[in-house]
Design a protein around this motif. Structure first.
Motif, PDB file in Angstrom:
ATOM      1  N   THR A 292      32.319 124.605 -74.087  1.00  0.00           N
ATOM      2  CA  THR A 292      33.745 124.593 -73.726  1.00  0.00           C
ATOM      3  C   THR A 292      34.098 123.361 -72.901  1.00  0.00           C
ATOM      4  N   THR A 293      33.185 122.904 -72.046  1.00  0.00           N
ATOM      5  CA  THR A 293      33.441 121.698 -71.266  1.00  0.00           C
ATOM      6  C   THR A 293      33.572 120.488 -72.184  1.00  0.00           C
ATOM      7  N   ALA A 294      32.667 120.378 -73.150  1.00  0.00           N
ATOM      8  CA  ALA A 294      32.732 119.261 -74.093  1.00  0.00           C
ATOM      9  C   ALA A 294      34.017 119.301 -74.912  1.00  0.00           C
ATOM     10  N   MET A 295      34.446 120.496 -75.289  1.00  0.00           N
ATOM     11  CA  MET A 295      35.666 120.653 -76.077  1.00  0.00           C
ATOM     12  C   MET A 295      36.897 120.236 -75.271  1.00  0.00           C
ATOM     13  N   MET A 296      36.970 120.671 -74.004  1.00  0.00           N
ATOM     14  CA  MET A 296      38.136 120.355 -73.185  1.00  0.00           C
ATOM     15  C   MET A 296      38.133 118.905 -72.720  1.00  0.00           C
ATOM     16  N   SER A 297      36.958 118.302 -72.630  1.00  0.00           N
ATOM     17  CA  SER A 297      36.889 116.916 -72.150  1.00  0.00           C
ATOM     18  C   SER A 297      37.589 115.955 -73.103  1.00  0.00           C
ATOM     19  N   GLU A 298      37.745 116.372 -74.369  1.00  0.00           N
ATOM     20  CA  GLU A 298      38.440 115.522 -75.334  1.00  0.00           C
ATOM     21  C   GLU A 298      39.913 115.351 -74.981  1.00  0.00           C
ATOM     22  N   LEU A 299      40.451 116.236 -74.122  1.00  0.00           N
ATOM     23  CA  LEU A 299      41.865 116.173 -73.745  1.00  0.00           C
ATOM     24  C   LEU A 299      42.086 115.374 -72.458  1.00  0.00           C
ATOM     25  N   VAL A 300      41.006 114.919 -71.823  1.00  0.00           N
ATOM     26  CA  VAL A 300      41.120 114.194 -70.552  1.00  0.00           C
ATOM     27  C   VAL A 300      41.703 112.807 -70.797  1.00  0.00           C
ATOM     28  N   THR A 301      42.765 112.490 -70.063  1.00  0.00           N
ATOM     29  CA  THR A 301      43.402 111.175 -70.200  1.00  0.00           C
ATOM     30  C   THR A 301      43.283 110.332 -68.931  1.00  0.00           C
ATOM     31  N   ASP A 302      43.072 110.965 -67.769  1.00  0.00           N
ATOM     32  CA  ASP A 302      42.982 110.236 -66.504  1.00  0.00           C
ATOM     33  C   ASP A 302      41.522 110.215 -66.046  1.00  0.00           C
ATOM     34  N   THR A 303      40.820 109.147 -66.372  1.00  0.00           N
ATOM     35  CA  THR A 303      39.406 109.049 -65.987  1.00  0.00           C
ATOM     36  C   THR A 303      39.223 108.654 -64.527  1.00  0.00           C
ATOM     37  N   HIS A 304      40.309 108.316 -63.839  1.00  0.00           N
ATOM     38  CA  HIS A 304      40.224 107.986 -62.412  1.00  0.00           C
ATOM     39  C   HIS A 304      40.265 109.245 -61.550  1.00  0.00           C
ATOM     40  N   ASN A 305      40.740 110.339 -62.125  1.00  0.00           N
ATOM     41  CA  ASN A 305      40.752 111.635 -61.437  1.00  0.00           C
ATOM     42  C   ASN A 305      40.278 112.677 -62.439  1.00  0.00           C
ATOM     43  N   LYS A 306      38.975 112.790 -62.550  1.00  0.00           N
ATOM     44  CA  LYS A 306      38.383 113.662 -63.562  1.00  0.00           C
ATOM     45  C   LYS A 306      38.659 115.130 -63.257  1.00  0.00           C
ATOM     46  N   PRO A 307      38.873 115.939 -64.275  1.00  0.00           N
ATOM     47  CA  PRO A 307      39.118 117.371 -64.072  1.00  0.00           C
ATOM     48  C   PRO A 307      37.807 118.110 -63.770  1.00  0.00           C
ATOM     49  N   PHE A 308      37.954 119.289 -63.217  1.00  0.00           N
ATOM     50  CA  PHE A 308      36.816 120.152 -62.929  1.00  0.00           C
ATOM     51  C   PHE A 308      36.526 121.075 -64.107  1.00  0.00           C
ATOM     52  N   SER A 309      35.266 121.393 -64.271  1.00  0.00           N
ATOM     53  CA  SER A 309      34.853 122.508 -65.115  1.00  0.00           C
ATOM     54  C   SER A 309      34.183 123.502 -64.173  1.00  0.00           C
ATOM     55  N   VAL A 310      34.910 124.547 -63.819  1.00  0.00           N
ATOM     56  CA  VAL A 310      34.431 125.509 -62.832  1.00  0.00           C
ATOM     57  C   VAL A 310      33.749 126.677 -63.524  1.00  0.00           C
ATOM     58  N   ILE A 311      32.526 126.965 -63.094  1.00  0.00           N
ATOM     59  CA  ILE A 311      31.784 128.122 -63.595  1.00  0.00           C
ATOM     60  C   ILE A 311      32.077 129.286 -62.671  1.00  0.00           C
ATOM     61  N   ASP A 312      32.690 130.307 -63.179  1.00  0.00           N
ATOM     62  CA  ASP A 312      33.090 131.452 -62.358  1.00  0.00           C
ATOM     63  C   ASP A 312      31.969 132.495 -62.344  1.00  0.00           C
ATOM     64  N   ALA A 313      32.314 133.721 -62.019  1.00  0.00           N
ATOM     65  CA  ALA A 313      31.330 134.797 -61.865  1.00  0.00           C
ATOM     66  C   ALA A 313      30.468 134.962 -63.103  1.00  0.00           C
ATOM     67  N   GLY A 314      29.215 135.327 -62.885  1.00  0.00           N
ATOM     68  CA  GLY A 314      28.307 135.592 -63.982  1.00  0.00           C
ATOM     69  C   GLY A 314      27.085 134.712 -64.014  1.00  0.00           C
ATOM     70  N   TRP A 315      27.002 133.721 -63.111  1.00  0.00           N
ATOM     71  CA  TRP A 315      25.893 132.762 -63.171  1.00  0.00           C
ATOM     72  C   TRP A 315      24.753 133.086 -62.206  1.00  0.00           C
ATOM     73  N   ALA A 316      25.010 133.858 -61.150  1.00  0.00           N
ATOM     74  CA  ALA A 316      24.020 134.067 -60.098  1.00  0.00           C
ATOM     75  C   ALA A 316      23.140 135.290 -60.361  1.00  0.00           C
ATOM     76  N   THR A 317      22.117 135.446 -59.528  1.00  0.00           N
ATOM     77  CA  THR A 317      21.176 136.552 -59.660  1.00  0.00           C
ATOM     78  C   THR A 317      21.889 137.884 -59.498  1.00  0.00           C
ATOM     79  N   TYR A 318      21.674 138.792 -60.444  1.00  0.00           N
ATOM     80  CA  TYR A 318      22.323 140.094 -60.402  1.00  0.00           C
ATOM     81  C   TYR A 318      21.688 141.000 -59.353  1.00  0.00           C
TER      82      TYR A 318
END
Length: 243
Positions: free
Chosen positions: A136-162
């Motif tokens: 999804t990050t690679a897919m959305m990065s195609e829409l980035v137009t301002d390389t001087h202020n790069k957007p975030f790809s935030v990983i939300d809940a679900g990544w840490a130890t259960y």
């Protein structure tokens, strides 16, 4: 109309019946002509809320440290700075509220550049993994137009130890210092996001208690919320000491 403890979820509203309502941090009282504002400045040492009735306005300053009372001894606790204001002629309630918020927060912590990007929660809802974030990050990065202020790809809940009490539940994790088997290596994940010309971001819940945490470090339970499985740490202030 009052504020919210943390953030609003589209539920801020004018109330005709203010009885038994806690208005966190500030309250606006409006009639057909006037708007009166009562609040506290940001950075308080207490949890504050306003209560309104037909003939009284009360401010409560909760000095508890988490779920514990506080023994100040010979110390003085500066609870809060109270701020009041009323509307200017021709000013609508929104304009008054905007101006009042500026008075309550004199030194806002603003970013140097606009913060924007993507967050996986609203399509994955915790069912995320290394490959999904990479894709999804690679897919959305195609829409980035301002390389001087790069957007975030935030990983939300679900990544840490259960938690063993809540296996598979990404919203309440046991250890945020370690990823679960779906991600394994968060450094490698961050590098993948950077290669897609975006900035890595990570969600966490700092007051999640481990399943084996000492009971003395836990906040008291609230009826109808959470429970023995989703335990929360108490928030101890460095300026106060528990009884």
């Amino acid at each position: 109309m009052g504020d919210h403890w943390e953030r609003s979820y589209g539920d801020l509203q004018w109330k005709k019946d203010p009885a038994n309502v806690k208005n966190p941090w500030y309250v606006l009282i409006h009639d057909a002509k006037h708007t009166a504002c009562f609040g506290v400045k940001t950075g308080t040492n207490t949890i504050c809320w306003w209560g309104l009735s037909a003939d009284a306005l009360e401010l409560t300053l909760d000095t508890q440290s988490g779920g514990n009372g506080v023994m100040l001894g010979n110390r003085i606790l500066h609870g809060a700075d109270i701020v009041t204001m009323q509307n200017k002629p021709g000013e609508n309630p929104f304009q008054t509220d905007h101006r009042f918020c500026g008075m309550m927060c004199e030194k806002p912590r603003l970013p140097k550049q606009p913060v924007y990007g993507i967050n996986d929660w609203y399509f994955a809802y915790g069912n995320n993994n290394f490959d999904l974030i990479k894709k999804t990050t690679a897919m959305m990065s195609e829409l980035v137009t301002d390389t001087h202020n790069k957007p975030f790809s935030v990983i939300d809940a679900g990544w840490a130890t259960y938690s063993p009490y809540l296996p598979g539940d990404g919203g309440w994790n046991d250890d945020f210092s370690k990823p679960n088997d779906k991600f394994k290596d968060m450094h490698a994940m961050a590098q993948e996001i950077k290669r897609s010309n975006m900035r890595p971001g990570l969600w966490m819940r700092p007051l999640c208690a481990r399943h084996d945490e000492k009971a003395s470090l836990l906040a008291p339970t609230i009826k109808g919320r959470g429970g023995a499985k989703s335990r929360c740490l108490t928030l101890l202030s460095p300026k106060t000491s528990p009884v």
